[in-house]
Design an enzyme around this catalytic site. Structure first.
Site, PDB file in Angstrom:
ATOM      1  N   LYS A 278      -0.176 -39.571  51.211  1.00  0.00           N
ATOM      2  CA  LYS A 278       0.132 -39.400  52.625  1.00  0.00           C
ATOM      3  C   LYS A 278      -1.018 -39.984  53.453  1.00  0.00           C
ATOM      4  CE  LYS A 278       2.172 -35.818  55.559  1.00  0.00           C
ATOM      5  NZ  LYS A 278       2.536 -34.391  55.655  1.00  0.00           N
ATOM      6  N   GLU A 363      12.721 -20.868  57.062  1.00  0.00           N
ATOM      7  CA  GLU A 363      12.833 -20.097  58.302  1.00  0.00           C
ATOM      8  C   GLU A 363      13.645 -18.821  58.127  1.00  0.00           C
ATOM      9  OE1 GLU A 363      12.246 -24.442  59.332  1.00  0.00           O
ATOM     10  OE2 GLU A 363      13.605 -23.327  58.023  1.00  0.00           O
ATOM     11  N   ARG A 391      17.317 -21.903  63.074  1.00  0.00           N
ATOM     12  CA  ARG A 391      17.739 -21.920  61.677  1.00  0.00           C
ATOM     13  C   ARG A 391      17.811 -20.513  61.082  1.00  0.00           C
ATOM     14  NH1 ARG A 391      14.952 -26.760  58.432  1.00  0.00           N
ATOM     15  NH2 ARG A 391      17.098 -27.316  58.002  1.00  0.00           N
TER      16      ARG A 391
END
Length: 620
Positions: A278, A363, A391
């Site tokens: 990354k 979530e 969510r």
């Protein structure tokens, strides 16, 4: 400059690997140049440049469907498909989005700003193609972090049951969180495993075992699992019904391309596990990929962020306050679904590691987990971005509100958030929370009130939702917190021509509008309607005896929000008043500078004053 003359994906087919290596670096440089000026998601895209090139060389989109999870990792995709020239407008008002959008390009098969949706969507594409007898592959690219969400495993489970061919899931492992089993040997083994000879032999053995019956099938299966378990970490995916391949070095373009070509012919669904770095190609992002996941504008050469003098952010005020309150109350615990940095919880996690729970991109689990903590007698503070709390809506209703559990929802990024656009605007929370029984819903006008309402929420017993915006607050000094009576409003300015009822961020904007209008002889009252539920009905009745014109202002959709609540109250009481509701219109608002968007929808001081002038012309 190869990128300067680049016309589209077809050009990649005619480049050798040396040219492709150069192109990859130019794409990285372009991403860094643009995000340095515009801000954006830097580290994710830098890590998948080679993968993007390989996908465009091996597959044929848009006939072959490529679904990127979330889309913040797809900056190279935008550049190398059909938006190279428009990439300069990234995240700017009327420019291209920071996420994938179907209406933006035929190459963007599926748009999303929330994670872990890609496998579900990809499976829908695959089954749809099969039912309609359409040719083409479906390839899904999902990050390892997104694999923490239950939805991703629900989709994997369903795909393993359906076992469609020409369906490939690429797991982009950029933190080595799945397995440390990487390196040259692993890449070599993956190329071997994915090769035609091994796969054809595998299928032949399976067919022979089918004829020999259950004992032989079981033996073949056990032997295969044993051998694969020795050389790869993918047994969980095999058990879910996928052919697991990997890990493969996601920056080794020849190996990656060979593997992708090989797995095109494998029967059944395939999970290709790749590992990437990354932030690759930009040292600040490589060294701190968490910070550089998404950033504001910065100096390209040094990686130093360009900071303008401003008051503390709402997020930092919350983060400081929750630490101070936790020092005095050992029952306070904090839960976040993978938003420790974004929700201002770094210091809390450092100070109280045993009372801090980052549950990953989960979530729904975060909400019900908080409910269990509350049922045991703790004081859980569940920290969400407004758009992500959507969510967990069923859990808010069923697991928290229905049982009257004392969970404090600290809802960051309420209202229009700016450049991240419609997938991240938190403009529905006042509406969807206001209708839930037992739920207290409030929004502070400034920093002190944020601290006061947090303190209030922790020291009562019902589900409590506290929402506040993104970005710098107003610069109000914070003193010791005090309790705010539940449901109480605050009259800030007396008037004659009408009254403005404002919630949260727009309160100070309403005051500024009222001050400006007084120069024109228009005297408007201003009320800080800090509680959306319950509302201050006593004050509302008093206001009805004094004013005929009501202006409601909220950084929330006007559909079912605070203004709707005022109208419902008037209707119940049989009171007829002129009410003008200002807020986010019934449409998805585009991305752009946060204050620009507030002005466009008319909830800043200028917009409020403009609406009042128009209303008074009609009234008088």
């Amino acid at each position: 400059m190869l990128l300067e003359g680049y016309k589209g994906p077809i050009d990649l087919r005619y480049m050798d690997y040396k040219e492709l290596e150069q192109l990859a670096q130019e794409v990285r440089d372009y991403i860094i140049d643009v995000t340095a000026k515009n801000g954006g998601h830097v580290a994710p895209g830098l890590g998948v440049v080679e993968l993007t090139i390989a996908l465009l060389r091996v597959f044929d989109p848009p006939k072959d469907v490529i679904v990127w999870d979330i889309g913040h990792q797809a900056y190279p995709w935008k550049i190398l498909t059909d938006r190279k020239d428009q990439f300069l407008t990234l995240r700017q008002y009327e420019g291209i989005s920071g996420f994938l959008r179907r209406e933006e390009s035929p190459y963007d098969a599926f748009g999303a700003g929330h994670s872990s949706t890609s496998i579900s969507a990809g499976l829908g594409f695959r089954v749809g193609k099969d039912l309609l007898k359409r040719d083409g592959y479906v390839v899904v690219v999902i990050g390892d972090g997104a694999m923490t969400a239950g939805m991703a495993f629900e989709a994997l489970n369903n795909a393993g049951h359906l076992r469609p061919s020409k369906f490939i899931v690429i797991l982009n492992d950029n933190e080595m969180s799945i397995s440390p089993n990487v390196g040259a040997i692993s890449t070599y083994l993956s190329k071997i495993i994915s090769g035609h000879f091994v796969q054809e032999t595998r299928q032949k053995v399976k067919r022979i075992a089918e004829h020999l019956g259950s004992p032989a099938k079981r033996l073949v299966k056990l032997t295969e699992e044993f051998l694969k378990g020795i050389i790869s970490p993918g047994i969980i995916f095999e058990e879910l019904g996928f052919n697991y391949i990997g890990p493969v070095n996601g920056h080794d373009l020849p190996a990656l391309e060979t593997t992708l070509k090989n797995i095109k012919d494998i029967e059944g669904p395939v999970l290709l596990h790749i590992y990437t770095k990354k932030g690759k190609g930009y040292k600040p992002a490589e060294n701190d990929p968490v910070t550089w996941h998404g950033v504001a504008p910065y100096k390209r050469e040094s990686g130093e962020f360009i900071k303008k003098p401003s008051p503390p952010t709402w997020t930092s005020v919350f983060g400081k306050a929750i630490v101070e309150m936790a020092e005095k109350d050992e029952k306070i615990v904090v839960i976040t679904p993978a938003m420790k940095e974004g929700s201002g919880l770094v210091e809390f996690a450092k100070r109280f590691p045993e009372r801090f729970f980052d549950v990953g991109i989960a979530e729904q689990h975060a909400c019900t987990f908080a409910g269990g903590l509350a049922a045991e007698g703790l004081k859980p503070v569940a920290c969400y971005y407004s758009t992500f709390l959507q969510r967990a809506y069923d859990q808010v209703i069923h697991d928290i509100a229905l049982q009257k559990l004392h969970v404090v929802f600290a809802i960051d990024r309420g209202g229009l958030v700016g450049e991240d656009g419609p997938t991240h605007h938190g403009v529905f929370d006042l509406s969807y929370l206001r209708i839930v029984p037992n739920m207290i819903v409030c929004a502070p006008k400034d920093e002190q009130e944020l601290v006061d309402l947090l303190y209030t929420g922790l020291n009562q017993t019902l589900p409590f939702a506290l929402r506040y915006p993104r970005g710098p607050a107003y610069g109000v000094p914070v003193e010791e917190p005090k309790n705010v009576p539940i449901g109480s409003w605050e009259e800030l300015l007396d008037g004659e021509d009408g009254v403005i009822l404002a919630v949260g961020y727009p309160v100070y904007q309403a005051l500024r509008a009222a001050e400006e209008l007084r120069k024109e002889g228009i005297k408007m009252g201003v009320v800080n309607a800090r509680f959306v539920k319950p509302m201050d009905e006593s004050m509302l009745l008093d206001l009805c005896s004094r004013y005929d014109l009501f202006i409601t202002v909220e950084d929330n959709t006007i559909v079912g929000g605070f203004g709707s609540g005022v109208l419902e109250f008037l209707s119940r009481k049989g009171i007829v008043k002129k009410v003008i509701m200002l807020g986010v219109p019934d449409r998805f608002v585009e991305h752009g500078n946060q204050n620009l968007l507030r002005n466009l929808v008319g909830i800043d001081a200028e917009g409020i004053a403009r609406s009042i002038r128009q209303a008074l012309k009609k009234v008088f």
